[in-house]
Design a protein around this motif. Sequence first.
Motif, PDB file in Angstrom:
ATOM      1  N   ALA A 199       0.929  -1.226  -0.174  1.00 47.77           N
ATOM      2  CA  ALA A 199      -0.004  -0.077  -0.140  1.00 47.77           C
ATOM      3  C   ALA A 199       0.820   1.245   0.166  1.00 47.77           C
ATOM      4  N   VAL A 200       0.247   2.130  -0.706  1.00 48.12           N
ATOM      5  CA  VAL A 200       1.213   3.467  -0.930  1.00 48.12           C
ATOM      6  C   VAL A 200      -0.235   4.471  -0.570  1.00 48.12           C
ATOM      7  N   ASP A 201       0.275   5.937  -0.332  1.00 52.26           N
ATOM      8  CA  ASP A 201      -0.844   6.840  -0.013  1.00 52.26           C
ATOM      9  C   ASP A 201      -1.570   7.178  -1.443  1.00 52.26           C
ATOM     10  N   ASP A 202      -0.548   6.963  -2.660  1.00 54.11           N
ATOM     11  CA  ASP A 202      -1.019   7.649  -3.763  1.00 54.11           C
ATOM     12  C   ASP A 202      -0.362   6.927  -4.791  1.00 54.11           C
ATOM     13  N   VAL A 203      -0.583   6.132  -5.449  1.00 54.15           N
ATOM     14  CA  VAL A 203       0.033   5.232  -6.487  1.00 54.15           C
ATOM     15  C   VAL A 203       0.487   6.268  -7.772  1.00 54.15           C
ATOM     16  N   ARG A 204      -0.456   7.051  -8.094  1.00 58.34           N
ATOM     17  CA  ARG A 204       0.130   7.778  -9.376  1.00 58.34           C
ATOM     18  C   ARG A 204       1.212   8.590  -8.981  1.00 58.34           C
ATOM     19  N   ALA A 205       1.196   9.247  -7.786  1.00 57.40           N
ATOM     20  CA  ALA A 205       2.442  10.060  -7.265  1.00 57.40           C
ATOM     21  C   ALA A 205       3.770   9.150  -7.198  1.00 57.40           C
ATOM     22  N   ALA A 206       3.415   7.965  -6.498  1.00 59.90           N
ATOM     23  CA  ALA A 206       4.459   7.061  -6.236  1.00 59.90           C
ATOM     24  C   ALA A 206       5.066   6.671  -7.582  1.00 59.90           C
ATOM     25  N   CYS A 207       4.508   6.288  -8.658  1.00 60.02           N
ATOM     26  CA  CYS A 207       5.064   5.802  -9.773  1.00 60.02           C
ATOM     27  C   CYS A 207       5.625   7.020 -10.645  1.00 60.02           C
ATOM     28  N   THR A 208       5.204   8.188 -10.480  1.00 59.84           N
ATOM     29  CA  THR A 208       5.930   9.194 -10.888  1.00 59.84           C
ATOM     30  C   THR A 208       7.249   9.416 -10.322  1.00 59.84           C
ATOM     31  N   GLU A 209       7.279   9.275  -9.012  1.00 60.28           N
ATOM     32  CA  GLU A 209       8.542   9.523  -8.389  1.00 60.28           C
ATOM     33  C   GLU A 209       9.742   8.147  -8.538  1.00 60.28           C
ATOM     34  N   LEU A 210       9.032   7.051  -8.771  1.00 58.68           N
ATOM     35  CA  LEU A 210       9.904   5.802  -8.720  1.00 58.68           C
ATOM     36  C   LEU A 210      10.478   5.897 -10.480  1.00 58.68           C
ATOM     37  N   ALA A 211       9.696   6.350 -11.366  1.00 57.23           N
ATOM     38  CA  ALA A 211       9.994   6.516 -12.872  1.00 57.23           C
ATOM     39  C   ALA A 211      11.053   7.532 -12.932  1.00 57.23           C
ATOM     40  N   ALA A 212      10.924   8.532 -12.290  1.00 55.17           N
ATOM     41  CA  ALA A 212      11.944   9.397 -12.327  1.00 55.17           C
ATOM     42  C   ALA A 212      13.295   9.087 -11.648  1.00 55.17           C
ATOM     43  N   ASP A 213      13.197   8.048 -10.911  1.00 58.15           N
ATOM     44  CA  ASP A 213      14.293   7.464 -10.043  1.00 58.15           C
ATOM     45  C   ASP A 213      14.942   6.262 -10.674  1.00 58.15           C
TER      46      ASP A 213
END
Length: 131
Positions: A83-97
């Motif tokens: 679980a994460v707070d916001d999947v879309r935000a998490a994916c954006t952050e992970l993709a940028a990394d």
Amino acid sequence: MKARIELTSIFVDDQAKALDFYTNRLGFVVKDDVPTGEFRWLTVVSGDSPSGPELLLEPNAHPAARAYQEALVADGIPCTSFAVDDVRAACTELAADGVRIATEPMEAGPMVVAVIDDTCGNLIQLMSRQP
């Protein structure tokens, strides 16, 4: 009887790489890191719940473990969900990394889900409740 989740595990192809990914990318913290010969008893926990369930980063050294792990990935099946707070935000952050997003965020009933590659031989589903 009431069972509870105390420890669960995932197979990884490299414990050091897994430790880096799960702590530096997903924000888990190390609970135990004990040498056990060639490998380690290596567990992580949620930073929000340090006394909560532990995730064992278990070597896939046994042929059956490797076969299981490879079969799941070949079929596009995540081995676990977090679980994460916001999947879309998490994916954006992970993709940028530099993390590969295997399945972009999508709505699934009351949830938003996505699948990422953990760099250690697994697909991991991320999920959050719709706002």
